[in-house]
Scaffold this motif. Structure first.
Motif, PDB file in Angstrom:
ATOM      1  N   LEU A  27      47.360  36.851  33.293  1.00 55.20           N
ATOM      2  CA  LEU A  27      46.422  35.708  33.693  1.00 55.20           C
ATOM      3  C   LEU A  27      46.931  34.324  33.573  1.00 55.20           C
ATOM      4  O   LEU A  27      47.180  33.916  32.339  1.00 55.20           O
ATOM      5  N   GLN A  47      42.837  42.878  37.299  1.00 54.02           N
ATOM      6  CA  GLN A  47      43.852  43.787  36.773  1.00 54.02           C
ATOM      7  C   GLN A  47      44.020  44.963  37.613  1.00 54.02           C
ATOM      8  O   GLN A  47      45.070  45.587  38.358  1.00 54.02           O
ATOM      9  N   MET A  91      46.182  35.518  38.741  1.00 52.05           N
ATOM     10  CA  MET A  91      46.898  36.458  37.893  1.00 52.05           C
ATOM     11  C   MET A  91      48.239  36.707  38.670  1.00 52.05           C
ATOM     12  O   MET A  91      48.372  36.807  40.160  1.00 52.05           O
ATOM     13  N   ARG A 136      38.690  39.609  34.524  1.00 52.99           N
ATOM     14  CA  ARG A 136      40.247  39.882  34.347  1.00 52.99           C
ATOM     15  C   ARG A 136      40.362  41.399  34.854  1.00 52.99           C
ATOM     16  O   ARG A 136      41.412  42.025  35.266  1.00 52.99           O
TER      17      ARG A 136
END
Length: 465
Positions: free
Chosen positions: A42, A126, A37, A122
């Motif tokens: 991503l 994040q 990322m 993800r």
């Protein structure tokens, strides 16, 4: 995975048909997944599955080694026959009946890495990304990489054993890049474990990301480090990379058995300050460098290397155990089935001392505090090294003073061990990948804060004042 006791028996019998005195099989199935990322976007995600089988045959101190990713039995036997032809002698040994041994799993995951969805991955990335970018406007770039591995191995050998092991690892790398005009500094944190995704509930991901961002910001505005010989305080955790690189590799039989180590022939002799105690421990539950068994099927151990400054042991694989006339120490490791195993470190670290961090700083009138080390180079034969310092501060009048950048630590591992005059009580470990003869493998490095009485420091800030 397809090896069982019957198949292993056939293959090992065939491997000993033309003169070998010992044979082993290493079957591996490895699933990997990686994702990256950049600034919250991503960039990519990949996963894959790989299988292979290796065969190694001993003939005294000589070995032949081969591998294949073909699963048909006739093709595997062809590889074995090619290896035995290289030995070309009469049968020396028989393979006893292969019996499977059940190995207790000290590292079983609570949340297996293959059960985690891309959305969950993800979300984790994040969190790290946001903590990096929200730390300060000077952080212009956040790079997050996530890597998972689920490896199952079956190892069978002509001493009659077959063992299985499952190894699941996960690691999150968080890198902050600070920029101001044409000036740029970066810093990273990369926690990992021999565990499943429960690991990320046990650590503070955001705090680690913010610490990486803090380092990048501080070093962006730091002056150049002065040069010269000075007292150096090396912090805990990744500071242990100096012992790992400059001393640990010289304690592996890969070097010792061939006389290519400054520690050859020194068992029982003083090789360090009496404050120094060092171990290599592959048994620590869920530690990044731990395994239930090594890559030749032997149980991993806690190996005492140095005790009160006296050399107590080496890290030895079975082949070099023959060469050295010593016992193997559960230290045989390899990157995968394409690499022949040899002696390697697992989790290698210095043990706690009795001082405190605060006492060490207060007792240092002038010197360098190396808070975080980076990469470097080492001559494994001589132990000569140089390491970049990613975060450093001057020590003046027993207090931490201005931050400095561009410092390099230069020295000799064997000599540095004697110059350690204080060791704190704050030992910790951090994760890395170690490259050597048998490939790249996960290892922990670690130590408490230590003080080295004098060391050469390279820098562009002029002479120390």
């Amino acid at each position: 995975m397809f090896l069982d006791t019957k198949k292993a028996q056939r293959y090992l019998d065939r491997a000993l048909a033309r003169g070998g005195d010992f044979a082993e099989l290493f079957e591996e199935e490895k699933w990997t997944c990686s994702a990256s990322m950049l600034n919250g976007k991503l960039e990519g995600a990949n996963s894959g599955l790989r299988w292979g089988l290796s065969i190694r045959i001993f003939d005294g101190l000589r070995t032949v080694y081969g591998y294949t990713n073909e699963q048909e039995e006739e093709k595997i036997l062809t590889v074995i026959d090619q290896l035995t032809a290289a030995i070309g002698r009469k049968r020396q040994a028989e393979c006893p009946a292969i019996q499977e041994q059940i190995i207790p799993d000290q590292h079983a995951p609570e949340i297996p890495v293959q059960s985690v969805t891309l959305a969950q991955r993800r979300a984790l990335m994040q969190r790290a990304n946001d903590a990096l970018l929200n730390y300060d406007p000077v952080i212009k770039k956040a790079i997050v990489n996530l890597a998972d591995e689920d490896q199952t191995v079956i190892i069978a050998s002509s001493d009659g054993r077959l063992v299985r092991d499952n190894r699941q690892r996960t690691r999150l790398r968080m890198q902050a890049v600070a920029m101001d005009g044409d000036r740029m500094q970066n810093s990273a944190k990369a926690p990992g474990a021999h565990a499943g995704y429960e690991f990320y509930d046990q650590i503070d991901v955001e705090a680690m990301a913010r610490d990486a961002a803090r380092t990048a910001k501080v070093m962006l505005n730091a002056d150049e480090c002065p040069s010269g010989e000075m007292t150096v305080v090396i912090d805990n955790g990744f500071g242990g990379v100096i012992f790992h690189e400059a001393c640990g590799h010289s304690l592996e039989a890969t070097s010792v058995a061939y006389g290519n180590s400054v520690f050859c022939g020194k068992l029982g002799q003083k090789v360090a300050s009496e404050l120094v105690n060092a171990v290599d421990d592959g048994t620590i539950p869920h530690a990044w460098g731990s395994n239930n068994i090594d890559d030749e099927g032997q149980a991993t151990r806690r190996n005492l290397l140095i005790e009160n400054g006296v050399l107590k042991g080496y890290l030895i694989d079975p082949l070099n155990a023959r060469r050295m006339g010593m016992e193997a120490t559960g230290s045989a490791r390899r990157q995968d089935y394409t690499f022949e195993p040899t002696s390697r470190m697992t989790n290698t670290f210095l043990l706690n001392g009795t001082s405190t961090f605060e006492e060490i700083i207060a007792d240092t009138p002038l010197g360098l505090y190396a808070k975080r080390l980076g990469g470097g180079s080492v001559n494994p034969v001589t132990g000569d090294f140089n390491f970049a310092v990613l975060e450093a501060y001057m020590i003046r009048d027993g207090k931490l003073a201005e931050p400095v950048r561009g410092a390099t630590l230069i020295g000799n591992g064997a000599e540095i061990l004697f110059r350690i005059d204080k060791i704190a009580d704050n030992g910790s470990r951090e994760q890395g990948m170690c490259g050597s003869k048998s490939g790249s493998i996960p290892t922990d490095v670690g130590q408490p804060t230590i003080r080295v009485t004098h060391m050469t420091v390279g820098g562009k800030g002029g002479k120390l004042k």
